[in-house]
Design an enzyme around this catalytic site. Structure first.
Site, PDB file in Angstrom:
ATOM      1  N   LYS A   1       0.874  -1.195   0.000  1.00 32.57           N
ATOM      2  CA  LYS A   1       0.000   0.000   0.000  1.00 32.57           C
ATOM      3  C   LYS A   1       0.907   1.240   0.000  1.00 32.57           C
ATOM      4  O   LYS A   1       1.479   1.595   1.031  1.00 32.57           O
ATOM      5  CB  LYS A   1      -0.881  -0.031   1.252  1.00 32.57           C
TER       6      LYS A   1
ATOM      7  N   GLY B   1       6.490   4.924   8.478  1.00 28.73           N
ATOM      8  CA  GLY B   1       5.655   6.122   8.506  1.00 28.73           C
ATOM      9  C   GLY B   1       5.734   6.778   9.866  1.00 28.73           C
ATOM     10  O   GLY B   1       6.749   6.686  10.561  1.00 28.73           O
ATOM     11  N   SER B   2       4.630   7.403  10.255  1.00 28.08           N
ATOM     12  CA  SER B   2       4.654   8.186  11.491  1.00 28.08           C
ATOM     13  C   SER B   2       4.587   7.291  12.726  1.00 28.08           C
ATOM     14  O   SER B   2       4.016   6.196  12.694  1.00 28.08           O
ATOM     15  CB  SER B   2       3.484   9.163  11.491  1.00 28.08           C
ATOM     16  N   THR B   3       5.127   7.783  13.815  1.00 29.23           N
ATOM     17  CA  THR B   3       5.097   7.047  15.082  1.00 29.23           C
ATOM     18  C   THR B   3       3.653   6.828  15.530  1.00 29.23           C
ATOM     19  O   THR B   3       3.295   5.764  16.034  1.00 29.23           O
ATOM     20  CB  THR B   3       5.910   7.813  16.143  1.00 29.23           C
TER      21      THR B   3
ATOM     22  N   CYS C   1      13.262  10.435   7.581  1.00 25.58           N
ATOM     23  CA  CYS C   1      13.072  10.069   8.988  1.00 25.58           C
ATOM     24  C   CYS C   1      14.377  10.210   9.770  1.00 25.58           C
ATOM     25  O   CYS C   1      14.361  10.501  10.954  1.00 25.58           O
ATOM     26  CB  CYS C   1      12.500   8.667   9.103  1.00 25.58           C
TER      27      CYS C   1
ATOM     28  N   GLU D   1       9.195   1.096  11.073  1.00 25.45           N
ATOM     29  CA  GLU D   1      10.254   2.097  10.891  1.00 25.45           C
ATOM     30  C   GLU D   1       9.565   3.448  10.982  1.00 25.45           C
ATOM     31  O   GLU D   1       8.799   3.820  10.095  1.00 25.45           O
ATOM     32  CB  GLU D   1      10.936   1.872   9.543  1.00 25.45           C
TER      33      GLU D   1
ATOM     34  N   GLU E   1       9.319  15.861  15.795  1.00 22.74           N
ATOM     35  CA  GLU E   1       9.762  15.692  14.413  1.00 22.74           C
ATOM     36  C   GLU E   1       9.022  16.687  13.523  1.00 22.74           C
ATOM     37  O   GLU E   1       7.796  16.774  13.564  1.00 22.74           O
ATOM     38  CB  GLU E   1       9.456  14.261  13.966  1.00 22.74           C
TER      39      GLU E   1
HETATM   40  P1  NAP Z   1       1.505   8.182   8.003  1.00 24.01           P
HETATM   41  O1  NAP Z   1       0.135   8.674   8.179  1.00 24.01           O
HETATM   42  O2  NAP Z   1       2.107   7.360   9.063  1.00 24.01           O
HETATM   43  O3  NAP Z   1       1.548   7.379   6.621  1.00 24.01           O
HETATM   44  C1  NAP Z   1       2.415   6.321   6.278  1.00 24.01           C
HETATM   45  C2  NAP Z   1       1.633   5.271   5.498  1.00 24.01           C
HETATM   46  O4  NAP Z   1       0.640   4.670   6.341  1.00 24.01           O
HETATM   47  C3  NAP Z   1       0.867   5.813   4.310  1.00 24.01           C
HETATM   48  O5  NAP Z   1       0.831   4.847   3.288  1.00 24.01           O
HETATM   49  C4  NAP Z   1      -0.504   6.030   4.920  1.00 24.01           C
HETATM   50  O6  NAP Z   1      -1.511   6.098   3.951  1.00 24.01           O
HETATM   51  C5  NAP Z   1      -0.658   4.800   5.781  1.00 24.01           C
HETATM   52  N1  NAP Z   1      -1.600   4.923   6.868  1.00 24.01           N
HETATM   53  C6  NAP Z   1      -2.146   6.046   7.424  1.00 24.01           C
HETATM   54  N2  NAP Z   1      -2.963   5.718   8.438  1.00 24.01           N
HETATM   55  C7  NAP Z   1      -2.933   4.367   8.547  1.00 24.01           C
HETATM   56  C8  NAP Z   1      -3.565   3.432   9.428  1.00 24.01           C
HETATM   57  N3  NAP Z   1      -4.374   3.809  10.410  1.00 24.01           N
HETATM   58  N4  NAP Z   1      -3.323   2.118   9.256  1.00 24.01           N
HETATM   59  C9  NAP Z   1      -2.477   1.698   8.286  1.00 24.01           C
HETATM   60  N5  NAP Z   1      -1.871   2.533   7.427  1.00 24.01           N
HETATM   61  C10 NAP Z   1      -2.084   3.858   7.553  1.00 24.01           C
HETATM   62  O7  NAP Z   1       2.434   9.377   7.697  1.00 24.01           O
HETATM   63  P2  NAP Z   1       1.975  10.748   7.026  1.00 24.01           P
HETATM   64  O8  NAP Z   1       0.665  11.251   7.520  1.00 24.01           O
HETATM   65  O9  NAP Z   1       2.098  10.594   5.572  1.00 24.01           O
HETATM   66  O10 NAP Z   1       3.095  11.669   7.609  1.00 24.01           O
HETATM   67  C11 NAP Z   1       2.946  12.165   8.927  1.00 24.01           C
HETATM   68  C12 NAP Z   1       4.234  12.202   9.659  1.00 24.01           C
HETATM   69  O11 NAP Z   1       4.829  10.906   9.607  1.00 24.01           O
HETATM   70  C13 NAP Z   1       5.284  13.088   9.046  1.00 24.01           C
HETATM   71  O12 NAP Z   1       5.166  14.409   9.427  1.00 24.01           O
HETATM   72  C14 NAP Z   1       6.516  12.450   9.609  1.00 24.01           C
HETATM   73  O13 NAP Z   1       6.731  12.896  10.900  1.00 24.01           O
HETATM   74  C15 NAP Z   1       6.209  10.995   9.660  1.00 24.01           C
HETATM   75  N6  NAP Z   1       6.767  10.229   8.562  1.00 24.01           N
HETATM   76  C16 NAP Z   1       7.808   9.408   8.838  1.00 24.01           C
HETATM   77  C17 NAP Z   1       8.367   8.666   7.816  1.00 24.01           C
HETATM   78  C18 NAP Z   1       9.503   7.749   8.030  1.00 24.01           C
HETATM   79  O14 NAP Z   1      10.153   7.370   7.070  1.00 24.01           O
HETATM   80  N7  NAP Z   1       9.788   7.334   9.233  1.00 24.01           N
HETATM   81  C19 NAP Z   1       7.873   8.774   6.532  1.00 24.01           C
HETATM   82  C20 NAP Z   1       6.773   9.611   6.285  1.00 24.01           C
HETATM   83  C21 NAP Z   1       6.227  10.317   7.318  1.00 24.01           C
HETATM   84  P3  NAP Z   1      -1.902   7.543   3.356  1.00 24.01           P
HETATM   85  O15 NAP Z   1      -0.701   8.132   2.729  1.00 24.01           O
HETATM   86  O16 NAP Z   1      -2.903   7.200   2.335  1.00 24.01           O
HETATM   87  O17 NAP Z   1      -2.402   8.330   4.520  1.00 24.01           O
END
Ligand code: NAP
Ligand code: MG
Length: 496
Positions: free
Chosen positions: A199, A251-253, A307, A273, A405
């Site tokens: 996904k 993704g996000s914590t 990240c 991660e 972050e």
């Molecule tokens: P996110 O919401 O954690 O998204 C990461 C992935 O998870 C995306 O594919 C997202 O889909 C999906 N997702 C969202 N909610 C989910 C749920 N409840 N269950 C399963 N999957 C889910 O991250 P974001 O909103 O794009 O970014 C927010 C913050 O995350 C950033 O500001 C940053 O701090 C952090 N981040 C960290 C990393 C890393 O590499 N560690 C990478 C990106 C972001 P959708 O895109 O369709 O929402």
């Protein structure tokens, strides 16, 4: 923080216009975009069961690039069933050597098509073409080559431990390195004999979908890799699906914690991660120009959408004036603009939501008393999502910008007197993904490496990646490793 804010300090550029370059835009070349992208399930392009699509835009100008299928739990279910069938009937029983050949083939096709994939990555995600071309795509191919080599040698990776695949893997990836994160997840999973439902993030689905076109060219058997696009709910449906044996999430914590709660008590395996708040420690004996360049790249690279971005800089007090002068000079020479221009250093922020998050954090930093420095040479385009590279001074460890972050091009500079103090302050975070140390002395590097809490430590360099080298975090940065033998272990059952 808008560019017109009066509280921003904008030092003059010292070297006139010696840093101006003529535009050098990359052409779209062989890239052909479809108007509409369906899911890729069981080797076929499948319209979403509920018939809905969402649009994906170029963050540099807000133009719509294509419509992408919105995945429901029904689409996820179809994809998981296809992956299970492929696991039971084709990919699982296939000799490992043959699986390796498919991965080698895919790696070669990725290399051949690297240019169009790099252009698409920059178009859909906003990152500068020189990064997608020179960092992301070579690493994507390298990950497939590396893991192709392991496919028939797992018994040597794990002697006497009888490695067996885990089964069907659900993989959820973010928008900061869309294709690279897909490669980090797909290559080891497939090399170990698993099948996958992937996904991608909603704002950056296109390169993962183009990768499926390359899987078709490679004749990868149907169902081995499936892509279901959509929003967070699509990811949540994948996490919940009873047919999944392992979830790998980047993704996000916050979402990582939700996923951990969801799979707790089930037999699903999990690797996470998550975010980070990495620190650089810059000692008074370091090669300062080299360190400043590393710090600049470590935070402004990919707009800080990393990240492991080095978002906190701790400078030894005796050299802070010198370091600040060199940092602000270098800030002035960063070129912000069209991601497809080969001269661009800092591209577009990935989405309006992320831009709002960054603005909120920077406004909070100013309110809490830190001093904001931005370049006097940057003029941001009117359309699209942009944020000027920013450095904060007068930062204390308690301020929100030093703790949370930001995931944007924002560096917070603080000072320290002794190495012990540097260690304490750098470790004062709930995260633990990475850190950087800058010093001429090997003994200091080893001492810091012993004390720093982080999965990855770079010394006199930063943000270097290699498929053979495990990557991952501690504490709120998650658990599990990607890359190297540790990364393979996450996709195998092993005897003890
Ligand atoms: P996110 O919401 O954690 O998204 C990461 C992935 O998870 C995306 O594919 C997202 O889909 C999906 N997702 C969202 N909610 C989910 C749920 N409840 N269950 C399963 N999957 C889910 O991250 P974001 O909103 O794009 O970014 C927010 C913050 O995350 C950033 O500001 C940053 O701090 C952090 N981040 C960290 C990393 C890393 O590499 N560690 C990478 C990106 C972001 P959708 O895109 O369709 O929402
Ligand atoms: Mg997009």
């Amino acid at each position: 923080m808008s560019d017109s804010s009066s509280s921003v300090s904008r030092p003059e550029l010292q070297f006139g216009n010696a840093w101006e370059y003529a535009p050098a835009p990359e052409s779209l070349g062989a890239l052909t975009l479809r108007e509409r992208y369906d899911h890729f399930i069981n080797g076929k392009w499948k319209a979403p069961e509920e018939g809905t699509y969402f649009s994906t835009a170029n963050p540099a100008n807000e133009d719509t690039l294509a419509d992408v299928a919105e995945g429901s739990h029904k689409d996820v279910d179809r994809a998981v069933k296809a992956a299970r069938k492929a696991y039971d009937k084709t990919w699982g029983p296939m000799p490992a050597r043959e699986r390796g050949k498919f991965l080698f083939r895919l790696a070669r096709i990725i290399q051949e098509r690297a240019r169009e994939l790099a252009v698409l990555e920059s178009l859909d995600g906003g990152k500068p073409i020189k990064e997608s071309r020179d960092i992301d795509l070579p690493l994507v191919a390298a990950h497939f080559f590396y893991h192709a080599g392991w496919a028939d040698k797992l018994n040597y990776a794990f002697p006497n431990r009888n490695p067996r695949p885990v089964g069907v893997c659900g993989q959820i990836i973010p928008w900061n390195f869309p294709l690279l994160m897909a490669a980090w997840k797909l290559a080891p999973a497939l090399a170990c004999g698993n099948t996958v439902v992937l996904k991608p993030a909603e704002t950056t689905s296109l390169t993962a979908l183009h990768l499926m076109r390359l899987c078709e060219e490679a004749d990868l058997p149907p169902g081995v890799v499936n892509v279901v696009t959509g929003h967070g709910e699509t990811g949540a449906a994948l996490v919940k699906h009873p047919g999944i044996d392992k979830i790998a999430f980047t993704g996000s914590t916050e979402v990582g914690k939700q996923i951990a709660r969801e799979v707790a008590g089930s037999s699903k395996r999990l690797t996470l991660e998550l975010g980070g708040k990495a620190a650089h420690i810059l000692m008074d004996d370091a090669a300062i120009d080299q360190a400043v360049e590393g710090v600049i790249r470590g935070i402004f690279f990919n707009q800080g959408h990393v990240c492991c971005a080095g978002s906190r800089l701790f400078v030894q007090e005796s050299i802070v004036d010198d370091v600040m002068t060199r940092l602000t000079n270098r800030l002035q020479t960063l070129r912000v603009g069209n991601p497809l221009d080969k001269n661009t250093d800092v591209g577009a922020i990935n989405s309006r939501e992320q831009l709002e998050r960054i603005r909120g954090h920077v406004a909070c930093g100013c309110e809490e008393g830190a001093t904001l420095i931005q370049s006097s040479t940057v003029s941001l385009p009117e359309k699209g999502y942009w944020f000027a590279p920013s450095i904060f001074t007068d930062v204390t460890g308690e301020q929100t910008i030093a703790r949370e972050e930001i995931f944007g091009p924002v560096l917070s500079v603080m000072t320290f007197r002794t190495p012990k103090e540097a260690l304490e302050r750098a470790n004062n975070t709930p995260y633990g993904l990475s850190a950087g140390v800058w010093t001429q002395k090997g003994s200091k590097i080893f001492a810091m490496a012993q004390g720093l809490k982080g999965g990855v430590l770079w010394a006199n360099t930063y943000n270097q990646f290699d498929p053979a080298s495990p990557f991952g975090g501690y504490q709120e940065s998650g658990f599990g490793r990607e890359g190297g033998r540790h990364g393979l272990a996450a996709y195998c059952h092993l005897d003890f």
